[in-house]
Design a protein around this motif. Structure first.
Motif, short mmCIF file in Angstrom:
data_model
loop_
_atom_site.label_atom_id
_atom_site.label_comp_id
_atom_site.label_asym_id
_atom_site.label_seq_id
_atom_site.Cartn_x
_atom_site.Cartn_y
_atom_site.Cartn_z
N PRO A 168 0.59 -1.48 -0.20
CA PRO A 168 0.05 0.05 0.35
C PRO A 168 0.59 1.63 -0.13
N ALA A 169 2.15 1.20 0.75
CA ALA A 169 2.81 2.14 0.83
C ALA A 169 3.38 2.93 -0.55
N MET A 170 3.72 1.78 -1.37
CA MET A 170 4.61 2.15 -2.57
C MET A 170 3.60 1.96 -3.39
N LEU A 171 2.28 1.79 -3.72
CA LEU A 171 1.30 1.50 -4.45
C LEU A 171 0.68 4.04 -4.48
N ALA A 172 0.40 4.30 -2.84
CA ALA A 172 0.40 5.62 -3.07
C ALA A 172 1.63 6.25 -3.02
N GLU A 173 2.68 5.79 -3.18
CA GLU A 173 4.17 6.51 -3.34
C GLU A 173 3.94 6.74 -4.99
N THR A 174 3.86 5.56 -5.61
CA THR A 174 3.45 6.13 -7.15
C THR A 174 2.23 6.45 -7.46
N LEU A 175 0.86 6.78 -7.02
CA LEU A 175 -0.13 7.96 -7.05
C LEU A 175 0.03 9.11 -6.88
N ALA A 176 1.25 9.48 -5.57
CA ALA A 176 1.62 10.63 -5.84
C ALA A 176 2.59 11.19 -6.61
N ARG A 177 4.00 10.76 -6.39
CA ARG A 177 4.90 10.91 -7.07
C ARG A 177 5.35 9.70 -8.21
N PRO A 178 4.49 9.71 -9.17
CA PRO A 178 4.85 8.90 -10.79
C PRO A 178 6.01 9.03 -11.38
N HIS A 179 6.72 10.03 -11.12
CA HIS A 179 8.08 10.35 -11.49
C HIS A 179 9.10 10.45 -10.94
N GLU A 180 8.38 9.73 -9.31
CA GLU A 180 10.70 9.36 -8.98
C GLU A 180 10.75 8.86 -9.46
N PRO A 181 12.10 8.89 -9.22
CA PRO A 181 13.11 7.85 -9.64
C PRO A 181 13.75 6.58 -9.43
N VAL A 182 13.09 6.31 -8.32
CA VAL A 182 13.14 4.64 -7.56
C VAL A 182 11.84 4.32 -8.38
N LEU A 183 11.06 5.12 -7.81
CA LEU A 183 9.90 3.90 -8.63
C LEU A 183 9.82 3.71 -10.42
#
Length: 266
Positions: A168-183
């Motif tokens: 859930p934390a990673m999915l939330a990060e993907t929605l909030a910051r889709p262009h984050e390099p680590v994602l």
């Protein structure tokens, strides 16, 4: 604090590890004399190369990914510590320094075990996501389509509910910051893998005439999208007065039936 582990010759580290394995002990419990004998040098020569102290050797062994005091391997501790950090605080606090502090190891040992931050994150995602279990399910003997879909849903829900709540934390990060390099690094690694796994399973089902011929990415979205949305929002939805949700098993069965009605052929 100065890192003295880098000054210890690699052959001394290997000699300590061999002596520990031969004696069936932790490195910290192996006598200096036994390590010197394994290295083919005298005790005084060994101590001179170690700078007069065992501590530097223990640090070098720890930096090589083996805890000299008998703790679990650095790799296991780092994956667990990193998952806990992500589950509680998200990716914002996920650095090699914070993982090392939580796992009680050095940053250098994390580089030795994983190669870098991206590789550590991949290992955490693989451990706490359902990807390995789903791959095993769809690569095994061909089962009933309904049963396979229900199994995939159960695995997905278990991963979403598992503590620490990494998925859930990673999915939330993907929605909030889709262009984050680590994602983006995660996507580059896992999306082709998912297409090779689930995509091949979908292709086989289409070829066998069990499901409609549709673009594989859309089939994937149809399969997991509704379930992800429901179980990501279920904790908040469940707090609405007068709104009764079916239990997890029934919910999975309802979504499985909806998916099959949408894509399955008679």
């Amino acid at each position: 604090m100065q890192d003295t582990s880098r000054r210890i010759p690699a052959e001394m580290v290997q000699a300590a590890l061999r002596a520990a394995e031969r004696l069936g002990k932790d490195v910290a419990d192996v006598p200096v004399q036994a390590i010197a004998r394994e290295a083919g040098v005298s005790r005084s020569t060994l101590l001179r190369r170690l700078g007069g102290s065992r501590q530097a050797l223990d640090e070098a062994v720890r930096a090589a990914g083996v805890d000299p005091g008998g703790q679990r391997p650095v790799r296991e501790r780092a994956i667990e510590a990193g998952a806990q950090l992500i589950g509680e605080h998200g990716l914002a606090v996920f650095t090699l320094e914070t993982v090392a502090a939580s796992a009680q190891c050095s940053v250098y040992s994390l580089y030795a075990a994983f190669g870098g931050r991206d590789e550590l994150l991949r290992a955490i995602f693989e451990t706490y996501s359902p990807i390995l279990d789903v791959e095993k399910t769809i690569s095994g003997p061909r089962a009933d389509l309904r049963e396979t879909v229900a199994t995939i849903y159960r695995l997905l829900v278990e991963a979403l509910d598992r503590e620490p709540r990494v998925l859930p934390a990673m999915l939330a990060e993907t929605l909030a910051r889709p262009h984050e390099p680590v994602l983006q690094s995660l996507r580059r690694h896992f999306v082709p893998r998912m297409l090779a796994g689930l995509g091949q399973w979908f292709a086989d089902e289409m070829a066998a005439g069990r499901i409609r011929t549709l673009p594989v990415p859309l089939l994937m979205h149809q399969l997991v999208g509704p379930v992800l949305l429901h179980f990501m929002t279920r904790p908040a939805t469940g707090q609405v007065p007068g709104l009764d949700l079916p239990d997890t098993e029934e919910t999975c069965a309802i979504f499985a039936e909806a998916f099959l009605r949408a894509v399955a052929l008679p």
